[in-house]
Design an enzyme around this catalytic site. Structure first.
Site, PDB file in Angstrom:
ATOM      1  N   HIS A  68       0.750  -1.088  -0.184  1.00 48.06           N
ATOM      2  CA  HIS A  68      -0.013  -0.104  -0.044  1.00 48.06           C
ATOM      3  C   HIS A  68       0.772   1.227  -0.167  1.00 48.06           C
ATOM      4  CE1 HIS A  68       0.825  -0.415   4.348  1.00 48.06           C
ATOM      5  NE2 HIS A  68       0.737   0.972   4.698  1.00 48.06           N
TER       6      HIS A  68
HETATM    7  C1  UD1 Z   1      -2.294   4.965   5.319  1.00 47.09           C
HETATM    8  C2  UD1 Z   1      -1.206   6.396   6.402  1.00 47.09           C
HETATM    9  C3  UD1 Z   1      -0.701   4.221   6.161  1.00 47.09           C
HETATM   10  C4  UD1 Z   1      -0.769   3.049   6.524  1.00 47.09           C
HETATM   11  C5  UD1 Z   1      -2.178   3.617   6.560  1.00 47.09           C
HETATM   12  C6  UD1 Z   1      -3.101   1.565   6.532  1.00 47.09           C
HETATM   13  C7  UD1 Z   1      -0.660   8.430   6.307  1.00 47.09           C
HETATM   14  C8  UD1 Z   1      -0.161   9.194   5.618  1.00 47.09           C
HETATM   15  N1  UD1 Z   1      -0.817   6.730   5.885  1.00 47.09           N
HETATM   16  O1  UD1 Z   1      -2.359   5.591   4.511  1.00 47.09           O
HETATM   17  O2  UD1 Z   1       0.433   5.242   7.293  1.00 47.09           O
HETATM   18  O3  UD1 Z   1      -0.260   2.389   6.563  1.00 47.09           O
HETATM   19  O4  UD1 Z   1      -3.216   4.098   6.444  1.00 47.09           O
HETATM   20  O5  UD1 Z   1      -3.119   1.932   5.897  1.00 47.09           O
HETATM   21  O6  UD1 Z   1      -1.538   8.623   7.328  1.00 47.09           O
HETATM   22  N2  UD1 Z   1      -9.981   4.522   1.561  1.00 47.09           N
HETATM   23  C9  UD1 Z   1     -11.211   4.145   1.904  1.00 47.09           C
HETATM   24  N3  UD1 Z   1     -11.634   3.535   2.440  1.00 47.09           N
HETATM   25  C10 UD1 Z   1     -11.318   3.685   3.950  1.00 47.09           C
HETATM   26  C11 UD1 Z   1      -9.884   4.765   4.060  1.00 47.09           C
HETATM   27  C12 UD1 Z   1      -9.077   4.695   2.858  1.00 47.09           C
HETATM   28  O7  UD1 Z   1     -11.379   3.122   0.355  1.00 47.09           O
HETATM   29  O8  UD1 Z   1     -11.598   3.431   4.732  1.00 47.09           O
HETATM   30  C13 UD1 Z   1      -9.163   5.006   0.465  1.00 47.09           C
HETATM   31  C14 UD1 Z   1      -9.065   6.696  -0.071  1.00 47.09           C
HETATM   32  O9  UD1 Z   1     -10.084   6.264  -1.392  1.00 47.09           O
HETATM   33  C15 UD1 Z   1      -7.944   6.907   0.319  1.00 47.09           C
HETATM   34  C16 UD1 Z   1      -7.240   6.129   0.554  1.00 47.09           C
HETATM   35  O10 UD1 Z   1      -7.986   4.439   0.391  1.00 47.09           O
HETATM   36  O11 UD1 Z   1      -7.894   8.260  -0.743  1.00 47.09           O
HETATM   37  C17 UD1 Z   1      -5.884   5.945   1.038  1.00 47.09           C
HETATM   38  O12 UD1 Z   1      -6.003   6.370   1.626  1.00 47.09           O
HETATM   39  P1  UD1 Z   1      -5.164   7.138   3.540  1.00 47.09           P
HETATM   40  O13 UD1 Z   1      -6.073   7.615   4.067  1.00 47.09           O
HETATM   41  O14 UD1 Z   1      -5.007   8.422   2.411  1.00 47.09           O
HETATM   42  O15 UD1 Z   1      -3.872   6.330   3.074  1.00 47.09           O
HETATM   43  P2  UD1 Z   1      -3.363   4.920   3.146  1.00 47.09           P
HETATM   44  O16 UD1 Z   1      -3.169   4.650   2.296  1.00 47.09           O
HETATM   45  O17 UD1 Z   1      -4.689   4.199   3.585  1.00 47.09           O
END
Ligand code: UD1
Length: 368
Positions: free
Chosen positions: A210
């Protein structure tokens, strides 16, 4: 004492759950000196797979406050969490704000609390990858620069903090609350519904990816998947796909016969599939801790780690360049891997230590 506990993204939930249980236990035994707390969910992760299932399985109470920050760019998400938490602080004025890990919620809430004159405690403080291209490394450094109390997971973290000028009296080596969660749930693991149907026995690898540096560029992601699937040959690969990665994968033409794609798994199912696997190939930091404790071989597709103890004492090996990964994947499949040793204090009592230390702190706040 009034505490705010911050949880925002998936890896936070396993870290905060044991702290809540330890506070509840403390309160039962200290009825005249109870710790009041609020659980604040920032809403960084919000859906069933990334958030709700963890609350259910880890038996974490419903949050008192949900900031509903949601997804967005780094700045949009951080700003939304900060604005929401500033309002939440003004409604209750805690004495101390406890943040965990290294996600955007960790940094955003620590800044808001500190500026409101509230003490900040950082669970998992002090770990450093040295890789400034990771948003998490910036989150760690910013958070630790304004943290009052560090609850650390490793000797390396303690040394980093001292090197950065923090006083030893602020640093408490307590162990790892994520491992508290792991150890207390090992006897409750759940076999996923698809397990018997899709996997032929226990002869499979688990992959998770990820990190933006691995998944955001379709060519890089494609290369990684090609190398892993070729190296695995007849061995099945179970790949629970993070939402960030899924978006990119949907646009890839590649299809792999030996790779089984599933949605992100609930905690008890994920640990089940890892604990029964040949080994794990990942870019997560937390998973390297869990595999080390369960003595499951682990390859990390990154150039650095902020958790060197998982290499020194655990089962983790770094592969900085995916094009060189094949021999190590073959070694993993052959079962010829180093054995894990016990990492000091990773025995399930970190949260109890944290609460015991909190109960002794004489916190003078500067609330404004
Ligand atoms: C975040 C953390 C990372 C952690 C990871 C675990 C930061 C900078 N990054 O990264 O350190 O290892 O979480 O998963 O804080 N999304 C969904 N459903 C959700 C949440 C997110 O579909 O419930 C999708 C969204 O489209 C979003 C993408 O996942 O844009 C990324 O989510 P985000 O929280 O921005 O970062 P992660 O890559 O999950």
């Amino acid at each position: 004492m009034k505490l705010d506990l911050i949880a925002g993204a998936r890896p936070n939930f396993m870290k905060i759950g044991p702290i809540i249980k330890a506070i509840d236990l403390y309160n039962e035994n200290h009825k005249d000196q109870k710790m009041q707390y609020r659980l604040i969910h920032t809403g960084q992760h919000y859906d069933q797979n990334m958030s709700k299932s963890f609350f259910e399985e880890l038996d974490i109470p419903d949050p008192h406050v949900n900031l509903g920050a949601g997804s967005g760019t780094q700045a949009t998400q951080t700003a939304s969490i900060m604005t929401g938490y500033e309002k939440a602080i003004s409604e209750w004025m805690p004495d101390i704000c406890i943040v965990v890990g290294d996600v955007n919620s960790t940094m955003a809430c620590s800044i808001v609390a500190k500026k409101a004159g509230i003490k900040v405690a950082h669970v998992e403080g002090g770990i450093r990858s040295g890789d400034w291209t990771m948003p998490e490394e910036i989150n760690r450094i910013v958070t630790d620069s304004i943290t009052d109390y560090f609850f650390t997971t490793s000797e390396e973290a303690n040394r980093n903090l001292v090197k950065e000028g923090h006083d030893k009296s602020q640093i408490f080596y307590v162990g790892n609350t994520m491992i508290d969660s792991l150890l207390s749930h090992l006897n409750k693991l759940q076999k996923p519904d698809f397990f018997d149907e899709k996997l032929h026995g226990d002869n499979y690898l688990v992959v998770t990816l990820h990190r933006p540096s691995n998944v955001d560029d379709p060519e890089k992601l494609s290369l990684i998947l090609n190398v892993i699937t070729e190296a695995a040959g007849d061995i099945q690969i179970l790949f629970p796909v993070h939402p960030r990665t899924r978006k990119i994968m949907e646009a890839l033409p590649n299809r792999y016969n030996n790779m089984i794609l599933v949605e992100p798994l609930p905690y008890l199912e994920f640990i089940f599939v890892v604990s029964n696997s040949i080994g794990v190939i990942t870019d997560s930091g937390g998973i390297t801790e869990e595999t080390s404790v369960m003595n499951i071989p682990c390859i990390t597709l990154r150039t650095t780690t902020e958790r060197p103890e998982t290499i020194r004492l655990g089962t983790n090996e770094l592969v900085p360049d995916i094009t060189n990964a094949k021999p190590l994947i073959h070694q993993m499949i052959s079962g010829n891997w180093k054995q894990a040793q016990l990492i000091p204090f990773w025995e399930g009592k970190a949260a109890e230590r944290i609460v015991e230390i909190l109960s002794r702190l004489n916190i003078s706040t500067n609330k404004n």
